[in-house]
Design a protein around this motif. Structure first.
Motif, short mmCIF file in Angstrom:
data_model
loop_
_atom_site.label_atom_id
_atom_site.label_comp_id
_atom_site.label_asym_id
_atom_site.label_seq_id
_atom_site.Cartn_x
_atom_site.Cartn_y
_atom_site.Cartn_z
N ALA A 10 1.08 6.80 -6.88
CA ALA A 10 -0.06 7.66 -7.18
C ALA A 10 0.27 9.14 -7.00
O ALA A 10 -0.57 10.01 -7.27
CB ALA A 10 -1.24 7.28 -6.29
N GLY A 11 1.49 9.43 -6.54
CA GLY A 11 1.91 10.82 -6.37
C GLY A 11 1.39 11.46 -5.10
O GLY A 11 1.36 12.70 -5.00
N GLU A 12 0.99 10.66 -4.12
CA GLU A 12 0.48 11.21 -2.86
C GLU A 12 1.63 11.78 -2.02
O GLU A 12 2.80 11.52 -2.27
CB GLU A 12 -0.28 10.13 -2.08
N TRP A 13 1.25 12.53 -1.00
CA TRP A 13 2.21 13.08 -0.06
C TRP A 13 2.68 11.96 0.87
O TRP A 13 2.00 11.62 1.85
CB TRP A 13 1.58 14.22 0.75
N VAL A 14 3.85 11.40 0.57
CA VAL A 14 4.47 10.38 1.43
C VAL A 14 5.77 10.99 1.95
O VAL A 14 6.68 11.29 1.16
CB VAL A 14 4.73 9.07 0.67
N VAL A 15 5.83 11.20 3.25
CA VAL A 15 6.88 12.02 3.86
C VAL A 15 7.73 11.17 4.79
O VAL A 15 7.21 10.50 5.69
CB VAL A 15 6.26 13.20 4.62
N GLY A 58 10.51 8.78 -4.79
CA GLY A 58 9.20 9.42 -4.88
C GLY A 58 8.71 9.99 -3.58
O GLY A 58 7.69 10.69 -3.55
N THR A 59 9.41 9.72 -2.46
CA THR A 59 9.02 10.29 -1.18
C THR A 59 9.73 11.64 -0.99
O THR A 59 10.71 11.95 -1.67
CB THR A 59 9.38 9.35 -0.02
N LEU A 60 9.23 12.42 -0.03
CA LEU A 60 9.84 13.70 0.33
C LEU A 60 10.47 13.58 1.70
O LEU A 60 9.91 12.94 2.61
CB LEU A 60 8.79 14.81 0.33
N GLU A 79 0.84 -1.20 0.00
CA GLU A 79 0.00 0.00 0.00
C GLU A 79 0.87 1.25 0.00
O GLU A 79 0.54 2.26 -0.65
CB GLU A 79 -0.92 0.00 1.21
N LEU A 80 1.99 1.21 0.70
CA LEU A 80 2.92 2.35 0.71
C LEU A 80 3.41 2.62 -0.71
O LEU A 80 3.42 3.78 -1.16
CB LEU A 80 4.09 2.04 1.64
N ARG A 81 3.78 1.56 -1.44
CA ARG A 81 4.25 1.74 -2.80
C ARG A 81 3.14 2.30 -3.69
O ARG A 81 3.38 3.18 -4.53
CB ARG A 81 4.75 0.41 -3.35
N VAL A 128 -1.84 12.53 3.84
CA VAL A 128 -0.42 12.43 4.14
C VAL A 128 -0.13 11.06 4.75
O VAL A 128 -0.83 10.60 5.66
CB VAL A 128 0.02 13.52 5.14
N THR A 129 0.92 10.42 4.25
CA THR A 129 1.43 9.19 4.83
C THR A 129 2.82 9.47 5.38
O THR A 129 3.64 10.11 4.71
CB THR A 129 1.52 8.07 3.77
N LEU A 130 3.09 9.03 6.59
CA LEU A 130 4.36 9.30 7.25
C LEU A 130 5.20 8.03 7.32
O LEU A 130 4.70 6.95 7.63
CB LEU A 130 4.11 9.81 8.67
N ILE A 131 6.50 8.18 7.04
CA ILE A 131 7.48 7.11 7.23
C ILE A 131 8.42 7.54 8.34
O ILE A 131 8.97 8.65 8.31
CB ILE A 131 8.29 6.86 5.94
#
Length: 450
Positions: free
Chosen positions: A262-267, A282-284, A255-257, A306-309
């Motif tokens: 999909a170009g979502e905000w993954v930080v 692709g993450t910020l 799901e993270l991938r 927003v998804t956080l790593i």
């Protein structure tokens, strides 16, 4: 009488809990009110009043929820359009909180409706003044947050407000501002950790300069401020929703991938050099440290999921606490652990990290492209000749203006440039992060003034 400071260093703000005789008053609380409740419990006091100096522009207030939670009177300066029950106060009003009294002084400048609160005991003796965004330590609150057409008027008003405080109060009166500890609400950087009216008479530009000199200097020094400010006043006027500090639900690598693709905000919250060494392409990268929430809010696409790593659940929880303070509530998932375990066959990205000494060596033999992501006023004061100036907050919309890579990107300390490097890397631009203090560039003779 006990005055406790509740520090919110990420936003450069302070809230206050004033207690005496079993009663307590809170001034300018942040949205995560659990800190205030814990302190009141520690002091064995009951909060009877919650006071706001103004409708805040840099954070979502916790005042409404706190007042409802503890059954306290909610005191807000008189201003049109507030969408919840409160006590509206104007100049000369007095809030009687048992053994404590708070005298309202209208101190416009930061906003039209801004007030300060003079704390007195039951004998009338002054114990301090809570100045919000008016008199700060060695500076004043900025005056351009309402509307461009009001800025000059508010700057003149700020001058007179600070002078009124200095003329009204005893020399030894402690000053307790809300802003000015790194906040963009400060017109210029504040100095010191505590102060009095007497000390401000010697150091505050509104008290050491004539009116026009103060106005001209403040207006000339105003720089850009975070775009998320545009949403704070609206939220605070309508009434913020209760805070939810529940950590965002974990998601699996697949799901993270999907979200990244999909170009979502993954930080990614990890240290900037760890991100540079290896991250999910692709993450910020927004390192969870001092300036995290201001720059996240500045660049955030308002309302986007927003998804956080993070390295751990605790890091995720800390980031959520920071983000809900500015109304970023749509945190839709999280992932923790080593990047290799999270990749689900997703490509890994990386880029080099260097310093100004290495840049100096490279420039002796090679034409090096340099990108400076500090604000324009910083660049104008001193910069590396030939560097391209694109302030960080403009970078996402100006990627086409970035020179062909490899691009060496820097700021004043390495924090802003680390965010910029992640944007460039995501866009496929070869980048070298300069993780170094700009003072070292000056010492190496890499810069010119003006």
């Amino acid at each position: 009488m006990d005055i406790s400071i509740i520090e919110t260093s990420g936003l450069g703000d302070r809230s206050y809990l004033i207690s005496h005789g079993g009663s307590a008053v809170v001034i300018d609380p942040q949205r995560d009110i659990d800190r205030v409740l814990a302190l009141a419990d520690e002091r064995a006091t009951r909060i009877t009043h919650v006071l706001e100096t103004h409708l805040h522009n840099d954070y979502v207030t916790g005042g409404l929820e706190l007042s409802r939670t503890v059954g306290a009177e909610y005191v807000v300066p008189a201003v049109d359009g507030i969408g919840y029950p409160h006590r509206a106060v104007t100049d000369g009003d007095v809030i009687d909180a048992g053994p404590m009294r708070f005298e309202v002084l209208h101190t416009p400048g930061h906003t039209h409706h801004h007030v300060s609160y003079v704390l007195r005991d039951d004998t009338g003796a002054v114990h301090g003044v809570f100045t919000g965004g008016s008199m700060l330590f060695g500076t004043t609150g900025r005056t351009d947050l309402v509307a461009a057409e009001d800025t000059e008027e508010l700057t003149h008003a700020q001058f007179h407000s600070v002078r009124r405080l200095a003329d009204t109060l005893p020399t030894d009166t402690p000053v307790y501002p809300t802003h000015g500890f790194g906040s963009f609400c400060s017109a210029t950087p504040a100095s010191g950790d505590e102060s009095t009216i007497g000390e401000q008479r010697q150091s505050n530009p509104a008290l050491t300069q004539d009116e026009q000199s103060y106005v001209d200097e403040l207006l000339a020094g105003l720089s850009a401020y975070p775009t998320y400010y545009a949403h704070m006043g609206v939220i605070n006027r309508e009434g913020p929703a209760p805070v939810d500090l529940t950590p965002p639900a974990p998601i699996d690598p697949a799901e993270l991938r999907r979200r990244i693709e999909a170009g979502e905000w993954v930080v990614d919250l990890r240290n900037r050099t760890a991100f540079a060494a290896g991250h999910l392409q692709g993450t910020l990268g927004f390192e969870l440290s001092g300036s995290f929430v201001s720059y996240f809010g500045w660049l955030y696409e308002w309302g986007a999921p927003v998804t956080l790593i993070g390295e751990s659940p605790d890091q995720i929880a800390e980031a959520k606490r920071e983000l809900v303070r500015i109304g970023v509530d749509r945190l839709t998932g999280s992932a923790t652990g080593d990047v290799d375990t999270l990749r689900a066959e997703a490509p890994l990205g990386s880029y080099e990290v260097g310093d100004f000494a290495r840049l100096a060596r490279e420039r002796k033999t090679t034409a090096v492209a340099v990108l400076d992501v500090r604000q324009t006023n910083e660049f104008d004061q001193e910069h590396i000749p030939g560097a391209v100036s694109i302030p960080l907050h403009e970078l996402p919309q100006r990627l086409d203006d970035v020179p062909a890579g490899p691009v060496w990107v820097h700021c004043a300390s390495g924090y802003r440039s680390s965010i910029a490097a992640s944007y460039l890397d995501r866009a496929g631009i070869s980048v070298v992060l300069i993780d170094d203090d700009f003072d070292n560039a000056v010492k190496l003779g890499l810069t010119v003034s003006g």
